[in-house]
Design an enzyme around this catalytic site. Structure first.
Site, short mmCIF file in Angstrom:
data_model
loop_
_atom_site.label_atom_id
_atom_site.label_comp_id
_atom_site.label_asym_id
_atom_site.label_seq_id
_atom_site.Cartn_x
_atom_site.Cartn_y
_atom_site.Cartn_z
N CYS B 64 17.04 53.08 42.36
CA CYS B 64 17.39 51.89 42.21
C CYS B 64 16.93 51.36 40.92
O CYS B 64 15.68 51.06 40.64
CB CYS B 64 17.21 51.05 43.45
N SER B 118 14.05 41.37 41.51
CA SER B 118 13.09 41.95 40.75
C SER B 118 12.46 41.35 39.81
O SER B 118 11.09 41.48 39.42
CB SER B 118 13.99 43.22 40.19
#
Lengths: 244, 273
Positions: B64, B118
């Site tokens: 990812c 993130s």
């Protein structure tokens, strides 16, 4: 009367000069919710500033040297540095100016406020769509349902935290970042979207008591006057309510 | 995207005692060797126990790009951490208690505090941990990094749509849009006259955008930066960074993963293990 009560600059206008030492300049529009965030932070922190309103339907050519797509808000300081995106502008002001800190000091609490902002991210688009749909004479039941769902998520946060404001017992950055869209619920005709969210209604009431929010509250009739002209594509909409 | 309870924004729940077999530690800056990655946790798996004192946990997935951002920052700052991989095609129910959106990466510390998204995890790590600061102290320079981040924001969905089309329709339209986005980034480097997006040294913004350029390399799409020479030089400079090179994705494993992932194969996330 707020300090941004000046006529907009449009196509053919002369570019403004450099920003005077000791001031920061905000390119804005009196009814824009994103610019409203930055005006709240400037006010809350007592930052000396000047406002130049931009005619968004008739943008000055020089404005594209301030923002590549001619969007607002944009901050410009006396060094000629430009900062855009409302959230980036608000964080810049909190970092660069002394006094009252709007973001918490604790790293986790700061992260938490930023995560809350993610939770809010569908609200601006949904409220705008409701407004446009209603103004076009169409029903917006689906949109209102979606908006109510977003408000339920926010209600759950307030319930879990058991605090008045989103950052705790005192107003902080995240509350100011949310506020502009809640101020507009009534004038957009969707105030009933908070009918089932009591904690959110309490938050709205508490926000209206905040001196910064109060000082910048937009008169309902003026806002409606702006909206009427805006939806008739009248370029004078942005200056509605200003006495010459 | 938003679904499930928002409750995990709170302090986190008490977890049952951890089973030693499910967790493997990955400690701070080693001389470049990686600890063996573990198989992902899937539906039906037991929730992990609390995070041990002195470590931070990252819920991740080996391929990812968003989680890669967090792993790069952990590595660059030498932060002691453990990794729990999640099977994104078959998510364990307990994972939604960590992040109601059910996405990686998620950080969890020993106080049970949970951070997701993130970019937020990366900023949190930079603020909460000592050592080399990846974000500048200067408010304007910090704002510049965030503006570049916004400038980059169209690249991930574009690359993803490009990958999805690869073997089917004509992807020249998507490629053209990608070129446009890369030109914007090229302009930043040209105007700054520096190697990296934050200046003469590597900093946060470089790590935040890197994982998608790693995809370009893994997929042999380097020609996408042929007309953006500064961007090409930046990629070469990035490859020399210790954190980047130690976490560099194996092109064969990535392509194997991608094939399975695009077919919604439940084993995709563990490809190569």
């Amino acid at each position: 009367m707020t300090d941004d009560a000046t006529r907009t600059l449009g196509k053919g206008s002369a570019p403004p000069g450099p920003v005077p030492e000791g001031l920061i300049r905000l390119y804005s529009m009196r009814f824009c919710p994103f610019a409203h965030r930055t005006r709240l932070v400037l006010r809350a922190k007592g930052i000396r500033h000047e406002v130049i309103n931009i005619n968004l339907r008739n943008k000055p050519e020089w404005y594209f040297t301030k923002h590549p797509f001619g969007q607002i808000p944009v901050l410009e300081n006396s060094k000629g540095q430009l900062i855009y995106e409302s959230v980036i502008a608000c964080e810049y002001l909190d970092d660069a100016y002394p006094g009252r800190k709007l973001y918490p000091y604790d790293s986790y609490e700061r992260a938490r406020q930023k995560m809350l902002l993610e939770l809010f991210c569908k609200v601006p688009h949904l409220t705008k769509e409701c407004l446009v749909t209603l103004r076009c004479g169409r029903g917006c039941a689906d949109l209102k349902l979606a908006l109510r769902q977003e408000f339920c998520n926010l209600e759950e946060i307030l319930g879990y935290q058991n605090t008045i404001f989103f950052g705790g017992d005192c107003i902080s950055m995240i509350d100011y970042l949310f506020w502009p869209w809640f101020e507009r619920l009534d004038v957009y005709g969707i105030a009933d979207c908070v009918n089932h969210t009591p904690a959110l209604r309490l938050w709205i009431a508490a926000m209206k008591q905040d001196p910064t929010v109060c000082a910048l509250l937009i008169d309902k009739n003026i806002f409606l006057g702006f909206l009427n002209l805006y939806f008739q594509n009248n370029p004078d909409a942005f200056d509605y309510g200003l006495s010459c | 995207m938003s679904g499930g309870s928002a409750r995990s924004l709170g302090k986190g729940e008490a977890c049952p005692p951890r089973s030693a077999a499910t967790l493997r530690r990955v400690s701070g800056p080693g001389p470049g060797g990686r600890a063996a990655p573990e198989r992902s946790h899937a539906g039906g798996s037991a929730p992990p126990g609390p995070v041990p004192e002195g470590l931070i946990r990252v819920y991740s997935m080996r391929f990812c790009p968003f989680a890669k951002r967090t792993l790069l920052v952990l590595k660059a700052k030498g932060i002691g951490h453990e990794v729990i991989n999640i099977n994104l095609k078959n998510k364990p129910e307990w994972f939604f208690k960590k992040n109601p959106f059910g996405l990686v990466p998620v950080l969890e510390n020993s106080q049970g505090q949970v951070i997701y998204e993130s970019a937020i995890t990366c900023e949190y790590l930079d603020e909460a941990y000592p050592g080399k600061k990846l974000l500048p102290d200067d408010p304007y320079e910090k704002a510049c990094q965030k503006m570049v981040f916004e400038l980059f924001s169209k690249v991930p969905p574009l690359l993803l749509s490009f990958l999805r089309r690869q073997n089917k329709e004509d992807c020249s339209g998507v490629k053209e849009e990608l070129h446009k986005e890369f030109s914007k980034l090229e302009e930043v480097l040209t105007n700054k006259k520096t190697t990296f997006f934050g200046g003469s040294s590597l900093s946060m913004i470089d790590y935040l955008i890197w994982p998608w350029f790693e995809w370009l390399i893994a997929l042999e799409l380097n020609e996408c930066v042929d007309h953006t020479p500064n961007l090409k030089l930046w990629m070469e400079a990035m490859m020399k960074d210790p954190a980047v090179s130690s976490l560099f994705i194996d092109p064969k494993a990535f392509r194997g993963f991608l094939d399975l992932y695009l077919q919604n194969n439940l084993e995709a996330c563990d490809y190569g293990l």
